[in-house]
Design a protein around this motif. Sequence first.
Motif, PDB file in Angstrom:
ATOM      1  N   GLY A 212       0.479  -0.709  -0.200  1.00 38.19           N
ATOM      2  CA  GLY A 212      -0.369  -0.132  -0.021  1.00 38.19           C
ATOM      3  C   GLY A 212       0.868   1.204   0.091  1.00 38.19           C
ATOM      4  O   GLY A 212       0.380   2.360  -0.739  1.00 38.19           O
ATOM      5  N   MET A 213       1.515   1.030   0.759  1.00 35.00           N
ATOM      6  CA  MET A 213       3.167   2.086   0.917  1.00 35.00           C
ATOM      7  C   MET A 213       3.615   2.540  -0.863  1.00 35.00           C
ATOM      8  O   MET A 213       3.920   3.337  -1.281  1.00 35.00           O
ATOM      9  CB  MET A 213       4.112   2.192   2.287  1.00 35.00           C
ATOM     10  N   VAL A 214       4.249   1.727  -1.566  1.00 34.57           N
ATOM     11  CA  VAL A 214       4.830   1.095  -2.153  1.00 34.57           C
ATOM     12  C   VAL A 214       3.286   2.376  -3.970  1.00 34.57           C
ATOM     13  O   VAL A 214       3.581   3.170  -4.233  1.00 34.57           O
ATOM     14  CB  VAL A 214       5.337   0.785  -2.837  1.00 34.57           C
ATOM     15  N   CYS A 215       2.173   1.445  -3.445  1.00 37.28           N
ATOM     16  CA  CYS A 215       1.721   2.375  -4.128  1.00 37.28           C
ATOM     17  C   CYS A 215       0.964   3.618  -3.930  1.00 37.28           C
ATOM     18  O   CYS A 215       0.889   4.471  -4.735  1.00 37.28           O
ATOM     19  CB  CYS A 215      -0.106   1.546  -4.521  1.00 37.28           C
ATOM     20  N   ALA A 216       1.183   4.005  -2.772  1.00 37.37           N
ATOM     21  CA  ALA A 216       1.352   5.526  -2.427  1.00 37.37           C
ATOM     22  C   ALA A 216       2.045   6.534  -2.834  1.00 37.37           C
ATOM     23  O   ALA A 216       1.755   7.350  -3.687  1.00 37.37           O
ATOM     24  CB  ALA A 216       0.903   5.807  -0.992  1.00 37.37           C
ATOM     25  N   LEU A 217       2.858   5.573  -2.496  1.00 40.02           N
ATOM     26  CA  LEU A 217       4.287   6.680  -3.121  1.00 40.02           C
ATOM     27  C   LEU A 217       4.567   7.046  -4.800  1.00 40.02           C
ATOM     28  O   LEU A 217       5.004   8.290  -5.214  1.00 40.02           O
ATOM     29  CB  LEU A 217       6.293   5.981  -2.892  1.00 40.02           C
ATOM     30  N   LEU A 218       4.658   5.972  -5.568  1.00 37.62           N
ATOM     31  CA  LEU A 218       3.717   5.937  -7.090  1.00 37.62           C
ATOM     32  C   LEU A 218       3.223   6.820  -7.250  1.00 37.62           C
ATOM     33  O   LEU A 218       3.637   7.340  -8.680  1.00 37.62           O
ATOM     34  CB  LEU A 218       4.148   4.529  -7.625  1.00 37.62           C
ATOM     35  N   ARG A 219       1.819   6.726  -6.670  1.00 38.26           N
ATOM     36  CA  ARG A 219       0.831   7.688  -7.346  1.00 38.26           C
ATOM     37  C   ARG A 219       1.002   9.167  -7.252  1.00 38.26           C
ATOM     38  O   ARG A 219       0.499  10.160  -8.077  1.00 38.26           O
ATOM     39  CB  ARG A 219      -0.714   7.058  -6.457  1.00 38.26           C
ATOM     40  N   ILE A 220       1.623   9.262  -6.196  1.00 34.76           N
ATOM     41  CA  ILE A 220       2.374  10.915  -5.122  1.00 34.76           C
ATOM     42  C   ILE A 220       3.342  10.726  -6.752  1.00 34.76           C
ATOM     43  O   ILE A 220       3.321  12.258  -6.482  1.00 34.76           O
ATOM     44  CB  ILE A 220       1.991  11.398  -4.305  1.00 34.76           C
ATOM     45  N   MET A 228      14.327   3.017 -13.003  1.00 33.43           N
ATOM     46  CA  MET A 228      14.370   1.679 -12.185  1.00 33.43           C
ATOM     47  C   MET A 228      14.310   1.341 -11.311  1.00 33.43           C
ATOM     48  O   MET A 228      14.196   0.539 -10.483  1.00 33.43           O
ATOM     49  CB  MET A 228      16.004   1.531 -12.647  1.00 33.43           C
ATOM     50  N   GLU A 229      14.358   2.794 -10.637  1.00 36.69           N
ATOM     51  CA  GLU A 229      13.834   2.980  -9.476  1.00 36.69           C
ATOM     52  C   GLU A 229      12.546   3.095  -8.824  1.00 36.69           C
ATOM     53  O   GLU A 229      11.665   2.237  -7.759  1.00 36.69           O
ATOM     54  CB  GLU A 229      14.110   4.678  -7.841  1.00 36.69           C
ATOM     55  N   ARG A 230      12.172   2.860  -9.641  1.00 34.69           N
ATOM     56  CA  ARG A 230       9.843   2.697  -9.764  1.00 34.69           C
ATOM     57  C   ARG A 230       9.685   0.900  -9.284  1.00 34.69           C
ATOM     58  O   ARG A 230       9.062   0.578  -9.022  1.00 34.69           O
ATOM     59  CB  ARG A 230       9.349   3.096 -10.537  1.00 34.69           C
ATOM     60  N   LEU A 231      10.854   0.094 -10.475  1.00 36.29           N
ATOM     61  CA  LEU A 231      10.807  -0.907 -10.768  1.00 36.29           C
ATOM     62  C   LEU A 231      10.905  -1.912  -8.916  1.00 36.29           C
ATOM     63  O   LEU A 231      10.743  -2.333  -8.647  1.00 36.29           O
ATOM     64  CB  LEU A 231      11.834  -1.557 -11.366  1.00 36.29           C
ATOM     65  N   SER A 232      11.934  -1.013  -8.296  1.00 30.85           N
ATOM     66  CA  SER A 232      12.546  -1.624  -7.390  1.00 30.85           C
ATOM     67  C   SER A 232      11.813  -1.781  -6.809  1.00 30.85           C
ATOM     68  O   SER A 232      11.444  -2.785  -5.253  1.00 30.85           O
ATOM     69  CB  SER A 232      14.005  -0.931  -7.063  1.00 30.85           C
ATOM     70  N   TYR A 233      10.931  -0.778  -6.854  1.00 33.66           N
ATOM     71  CA  TYR A 233      10.052  -0.494  -5.547  1.00 33.66           C
ATOM     72  C   TYR A 233       8.495  -1.700  -5.112  1.00 33.66           C
ATOM     73  O   TYR A 233       8.787  -2.296  -4.704  1.00 33.66           O
ATOM     74  CB  TYR A 233       9.081   1.262  -4.879  1.00 33.66           C
ATOM     75  N   GLU A 234       8.114  -1.675  -6.810  1.00 34.74           N
ATOM     76  CA  GLU A 234       7.468  -3.060  -7.787  1.00 34.74           C
ATOM     77  C   GLU A 234       7.611  -4.120  -7.202  1.00 34.74           C
ATOM     78  O   GLU A 234       7.276  -4.516  -6.503  1.00 34.74           O
ATOM     79  CB  GLU A 234       6.650  -2.043  -8.983  1.00 34.74           C
ATOM     80  N   GLU A 235       8.539  -4.252  -7.545  1.00 35.65           N
ATOM     81  CA  GLU A 235       9.587  -5.779  -7.631  1.00 35.65           C
ATOM     82  C   GLU A 235       9.916  -6.124  -5.957  1.00 35.65           C
ATOM     83  O   GLU A 235       9.125  -6.772  -5.165  1.00 35.65           O
ATOM     84  CB  GLU A 235      10.508  -5.797  -7.972  1.00 35.65           C
ATOM     85  N   LYS A 236       9.690  -4.854  -5.135  1.00 37.40           N
ATOM     86  CA  LYS A 236       9.207  -5.325  -3.496  1.00 37.40           C
ATOM     87  C   LYS A 236       7.953  -5.657  -3.011  1.00 37.40           C
ATOM     88  O   LYS A 236       8.258  -6.583  -2.120  1.00 37.40           O
ATOM     89  CB  LYS A 236      10.346  -4.497  -3.138  1.00 37.40           C
ATOM     90  N   ALA A 237       7.147  -4.805  -3.637  1.00 36.44           N
ATOM     91  CA  ALA A 237       5.819  -5.336  -2.586  1.00 36.44           C
ATOM     92  C   ALA A 237       4.811  -6.522  -3.634  1.00 36.44           C
ATOM     93  O   ALA A 237       4.615  -6.885  -2.959  1.00 36.44           O
ATOM     94  CB  ALA A 237       4.657  -3.825  -3.761  1.00 36.44           C
ATOM     95  N   VAL A 238       5.845  -6.896  -4.640  1.00 37.33           N
ATOM     96  CA  VAL A 238       5.093  -8.310  -5.429  1.00 37.33           C
ATOM     97  C   VAL A 238       5.939  -9.485  -4.483  1.00 37.33           C
ATOM     98  O   VAL A 238       5.543 -10.576  -4.691  1.00 37.33           O
ATOM     99  CB  VAL A 238       5.463  -8.025  -6.399  1.00 37.33           C
ATOM    100  N   LEU A 239       7.465  -9.311  -4.321  1.00 36.23           N
ATOM    101  CA  LEU A 239       7.556  -9.825  -3.960  1.00 36.23           C
ATOM    102  C   LEU A 239       7.066 -10.691  -1.939  1.00 36.23           C
ATOM    103  O   LEU A 239       7.123 -11.814  -1.826  1.00 36.23           O
ATOM    104  CB  LEU A 239       9.348  -9.879  -3.370  1.00 36.23           C
ATOM    105  N   LEU A 240       6.521  -9.158  -1.768  1.00 33.72           N
ATOM    106  CA  LEU A 240       5.998  -9.703  -0.408  1.00 33.72           C
ATOM    107  C   LEU A 240       4.766 -10.131  -0.804  1.00 33.72           C
ATOM    108  O   LEU A 240       4.429 -11.240   0.385  1.00 33.72           O
ATOM    109  CB  LEU A 240       6.358  -8.123   0.238  1.00 33.72           C
ATOM    110  N   LEU A 241       3.940  -9.919  -1.479  1.00 31.16           N
ATOM    111  CA  LEU A 241       2.459 -10.694  -1.549  1.00 31.16           C
ATOM    112  C   LEU A 241       2.874 -12.256  -1.794  1.00 31.16           C
ATOM    113  O   LEU A 241       2.121 -13.196  -1.666  1.00 31.16           O
ATOM    114  CB  LEU A 241       1.863 -10.130  -2.749  1.00 31.16           C
ATOM    115  N   LYS A 242       3.641 -11.833  -2.910  1.00 32.23           N
ATOM    116  CA  LYS A 242       3.924 -13.581  -3.463  1.00 32.23           C
ATOM    117  C   LYS A 242       4.662 -14.475  -2.425  1.00 32.23           C
ATOM    118  O   LYS A 242       3.627 -15.540  -2.103  1.00 32.23           O
ATOM    119  CB  LYS A 242       5.516 -13.754  -4.149  1.00 32.23           C
ATOM    120  N   GLU A 243       5.555 -14.071  -2.156  1.00 33.72           N
ATOM    121  CA  GLU A 243       5.630 -14.843  -0.007  1.00 33.72           C
ATOM    122  C   GLU A 243       4.601 -15.014   1.399  1.00 33.72           C
ATOM    123  O   GLU A 243       4.555 -16.145   1.676  1.00 33.72           O
ATOM    124  CB  GLU A 243       7.063 -14.125   0.373  1.00 33.72           C
ATOM    125  N   SER A 244       3.872 -14.367   1.023  1.00 27.59           N
ATOM    126  CA  SER A 244       2.747 -13.602   2.152  1.00 27.59           C
ATOM    127  C   SER A 244       1.761 -15.182   1.429  1.00 27.59           C
ATOM    128  O   SER A 244       0.498 -15.277   2.549  1.00 27.59           O
ATOM    129  CB  SER A 244       2.979 -12.413   2.131  1.00 27.59           C
TER     130      SER A 244
END
Length: 610
Positions: A212-220, A228-244
């Motif tokens: 949610g914080m990644v979405c908030a960051l990228l939308r604003i 590449m910085e955006r992708l790094s945050y998006e991949e962090k969020a995707v990985l967390l959702l996959k693992e959890s």
Amino acid sequence: MQKIEAGVMLCQIREQKKVSQKKLSNGICSTRALSRYESGERMPDGLSFHCLMQRIGMNPRDFTVMLSLKEYEYYMWKESVLDAILKKDWDMVKQQMKNEKDLSKGCGGRIQRQFRLYLQSIVEEKLGKDGEKAWRLLGEAIGETASDCFRGELEGYWLSTFEIGLLALYYYKGGEQNFMHPKEVCSRLKFLIAYTEEIITDKQECAKLVPGMVCALLRICGDQMGIMERLSYEEKAVLLLKESGGLYHLAEVLRLYTADLAGTDGEKERVYSRQYAAFKEVLGDAGYDTDFQPELLFDSSRQFFLLNEYLRSHRIMSGMTQLQLSEGICAAETYSRVETGKMVPRPKERKAIFERLNIGYGYFSGELETTDYELFRYLALFKEEARKGRWVKAAGMMERIRDRLDTESVNNRQYIGMMENWVAFSTKQIDAEEFYRRDEELLRLSVKEEMLEKTELYYFTYIEIVLYTHLANILKIQGRQREGIELLKKMLGKVEKSSMDFEYWWWDSMKVPIFNLANMLSDQGDYEASLQYMVDFTKKCFRLFDGKFAGYGIGEQALDMEQLHTADKAACNRLLVQVFYMTDFYNMTGDHNKLTEHYEKNYEAGKEWY
């Protein structure tokens, strides 16, 4: 036997993490109150306990809390409000705020005020159309427990999951409505994401916040960042959702991710865009809006027991009358009022009652009864090694746990024995018959069959639920599925007689036996009963953002419908395609391969999925 109390756990874990009393209690209670909790002189209420445990990085799902009926009513009211926010039913949010006046005011006063201000902020923005007032109210809400945090001063605090989410919402709304400069929003959200990853070490809890914080960051602030910085945050969020296995803001995360992948990696974009389309369809079918919902803050799931029902069921299991149990502690009439939920025993009476029943008191561990924080780390490592099939390393971790654990506790003996049996069976050291005998022997340490028959209601511990599930699965392996079905139905029948709303109680424990029961019913050809279980099961998965098990549920629904011919081929085909992409996203390899094979054999041979 060591009796596990809230204060003991708070104190030992706090000291191991080197957090001061002042930092932990800041905004929740006074340091004197925390000191009295830790000494055992007083017991914190459920709301305060959960907030304190979150602040030291512990997941509240690991602990079971005794609630009075009044406290429970507040929790259920809170869940109903969060459900209204999820459905964007702002009028219902406003109505539920009016209902709060009839609820308990005896627990977590500041935490209750904070939640009320958060709701007032939503109502002001959505119904009152006053964005500035709504934003100010968010600042006031944060100030209830963390007075300087909304200004970015976090040094003096260890924040809970809800407090972090509230702070992220404050920054997002500040940027969205131009109350804060985008550069300031960007730096603060980035800092908050890093802070969360440092403080919240549990992946399940982190997955409720970071996407949610990644979405908030990228939308604003997305246009201030390179791709590449955006992708790094998006991949962090995707990985967390996959693992959890979570669904937290998943559709929005994948929307942002696929948009950025389109210009950088066409192969990945092709995969994730198909998965995005499947999740969007699945959530839409379940009646949920897939647009970004920053107002939706995910509080931690909890494990509850109703104090009065728990005492009643264990008194009957112990073979005692109310008079025998209360003798020398309180009047029998007083104890009777405790069992009906009309009153709560005083701390000394409560402790004496639990000691007479020879069970823990206060707050309980969901898996282990311990105040040794290191054991929770070993337990997480054991599960990781077992999940990967590295049984030698898993056995080594379990040996470390055994060496440090209080094994006078029946709960602990059951857990250690159960895990060792699992390792032995998985490495073919014992056969199914011996596995069954050992696990049944462990279950009988606490569940006496002859006494169980005398009570309609029994609050099974996490360990007992897992043992019942193991036994049912072994019966399935032995071809005795009907016996396994009856065993699970018997256990679930006791649970369902609780006054508590089953949807919110022990979901992490109960979802596996419920799914296994449906699966065994399907194997027996009772597709209609299996389908009924799975429809309800899937609804709960979506309500509680459990994407991985939603995949299991939808897959089983499709197979049951296929057998019942209650849907045409196109409907079953649609469900199976949805599950193909869901199981692929969550890396559910075994289920994914079986489903692919079934689909290509019965529906479309040689289909190009990606």
